[in-house]
Scaffold this motif. Sequence first.
Motif, mmCIF file in Angstrom:
data_model
loop_
_atom_site.group_PDB
_atom_site.id
_atom_site.type_symbol
_atom_site.label_atom_id
_atom_site.label_comp_id
_atom_site.label_asym_id
_atom_site.label_seq_id
_atom_site.Cartn_x
_atom_site.Cartn_y
_atom_site.Cartn_z
ATOM 1 N N ASP A 147 8.964 6.786 9.888
ATOM 2 C CA ASP A 147 7.754 7.577 9.641
ATOM 3 C C ASP A 147 6.537 6.642 9.546
ATOM 4 N N MET A 148 5.585 6.854 10.446
ATOM 5 C CA MET A 148 4.406 5.979 10.489
ATOM 6 C C MET A 148 3.185 6.610 9.820
ATOM 7 N N ARG A 149 3.360 7.842 9.297
ATOM 8 C CA ARG A 149 2.192 8.527 8.761
ATOM 9 C C ARG A 149 1.593 7.758 7.580
ATOM 10 N N GLU A 150 0.314 7.454 7.691
ATOM 11 C CA GLU A 150 -0.435 6.745 6.638
ATOM 12 C C GLU A 150 0.168 5.370 6.321
ATOM 13 N N SER A 151 0.949 4.810 7.245
ATOM 14 C CA SER A 151 1.603 3.540 6.940
ATOM 15 C C SER A 151 0.563 2.430 6.768
ATOM 16 N N GLY A 193 0.869 -1.178 0.000
ATOM 17 C CA GLY A 193 0.000 0.000 0.000
ATOM 18 C C GLY A 193 0.896 1.215 0.000
ATOM 19 N N ILE A 194 0.312 2.397 0.026
ATOM 20 C CA ILE A 194 1.180 3.578 0.027
ATOM 21 C C ILE A 194 1.037 4.320 1.340
ATOM 22 N N GLY A 195 2.128 4.961 1.737
ATOM 23 C CA GLY A 195 2.095 5.682 3.004
ATOM 24 C C GLY A 195 2.909 6.945 2.936
#
Length: 436
Positions: free
Chosen positions: A342-346, A268-270
């Motif tokens: 970086d966990m944003r939108e992971s 997926g994208i993050g």
Amino acid sequence: MSHAGLVERIRNREARLTVIGQGYVGLPLAVEFARAGFPVTGLDTDLDRVTALNAGRSCSPDVESEDLATLLRQGRYEATSDFSVLEQSEAVLICVPTPLRKSKDPDISFVVAAAEQAAARFRPGQLVILESTTYPGTTEELLLSLFEGRQARVGVNLFLAFSPERIDPGNATFKVRDIPKVVGGVTPECAHLAAFLYRQIITKVVEVSSPKVAELAKLYENVFRNVNIALANEFALMCQRLGVSTREVIDAAATKPFGFMPFYPGPGIGGHCIPVDPLYLAWKMRLNGYEARFIALADEINRAMPRHVVELVTEALNRRARCVNAARILALGVAYKRGVGDMRESPALEIVAKLRDRGAEVSYADPYVPSIVLDGAVLKAVAVTDEELRATDCALILADHPEFDYRRIVEAAALVVDTRNATWGIPAPADRILRL
Ligand SMILES: NC(=O)c1ccc[n+]([C@@H]2O[C@H](COP(=O)([O-])OP(=O)(O)OC[C@H]3O[C@@H](n4cnc5c(N)ncnc54)[C@H](O)[C@@H]3O)[C@@H](O)[C@H]2O)c1
């Protein structure tokens, strides 16, 4: 201050700069200007971050704490949360977040808040540059209106420009100074002044005819990436149905020396950019009565990947006469990409949550992410020991961090599902490994 006066002060590295937002983008930029000799203030609303920065603790993979400490000692950089510093600033660069609302519409409240603070303290002769990624028209339609009515006359005593940040956090090859900078000013004077400032630290600066062109250039870059990742993801789904290795196909196609650029599938994208920025453009186009179809389709495909990964794990376990319910799964890498925390939108978060919903016992390892919060519960990272690997029913590779020993993982784990092709080339029996 006159236009010529500011040019002179920039040339002599005397112009006082304030970079609003000291995150992945703002801190490396502030540090690069400080290194070049400018007096720089990093302005951030996060008090803990300001305290850490002033203690010489970096929050960016692109800034060494040691370098930060040196600049602090030399008095060339300091962090603050006091907006009154803007009254003394000759150039203001805005690098605050531009996320999405729950409705997936742009949330530019951070940009508005930062720009309102700057406008309230407008100092004639100031150069103001927006770097946050945003929809076309933000600089001229929104930012300019905040400054107008405060004695600001654009191109005369206010120099306003947009220059997108293109940094790739953690990229050791391309750092702030190596990445060409696109600059679009509201007037030619605005563009020239902003470009002149960037030329003090950046090797190549490209002036375009308006802020809108610069805003769109950034969005096109990220739409391009998003759409191509979606294409690779859909290709992986097709290859799987045809019983062919996606990686082998892409690598073979990539031997063509022109007209092809390889993109690879993933879970997926993050991150803050690729899943988010295209939707800024789609939103703006919707207001203009146009549906951005490529963006919509790519978004749909990419956002379906976590569900597909859960199906892959289910199928892989099933082949070994196991079910997801009560299976022990070790997720390897939960950050959104290799080499960063970086966990944003992971997408890893959605995958782990979905596996847990199906009854799996999920633990995770990530050298960059000590803990994650899932449904209010804190999950702590485990070490990737042989014991841990042997105890797991499935090792699920979600971020291909360089710290993992993939050969050992393949040898010790009963089953590996590899969404990043990190184990490519490592021999393993077909029933023990499943690659996207
Ligand atoms: N992270 C990337 O890889 C990347 C790359 C290119 C462009 N961008 C764009 O750059 C912008 C910033 O992204 P980031 O990754 O640096 O975000 P970030 O969350 O790492 O940092 C933003 C900082 O701004 C601060 N902030 C928020 N509102 C503020 C305000 N009103 N005044 C002062 N400080 C404020 C936050 O506390 C935070 O420290 C976004 O528009 C993003 O899309 C990001």
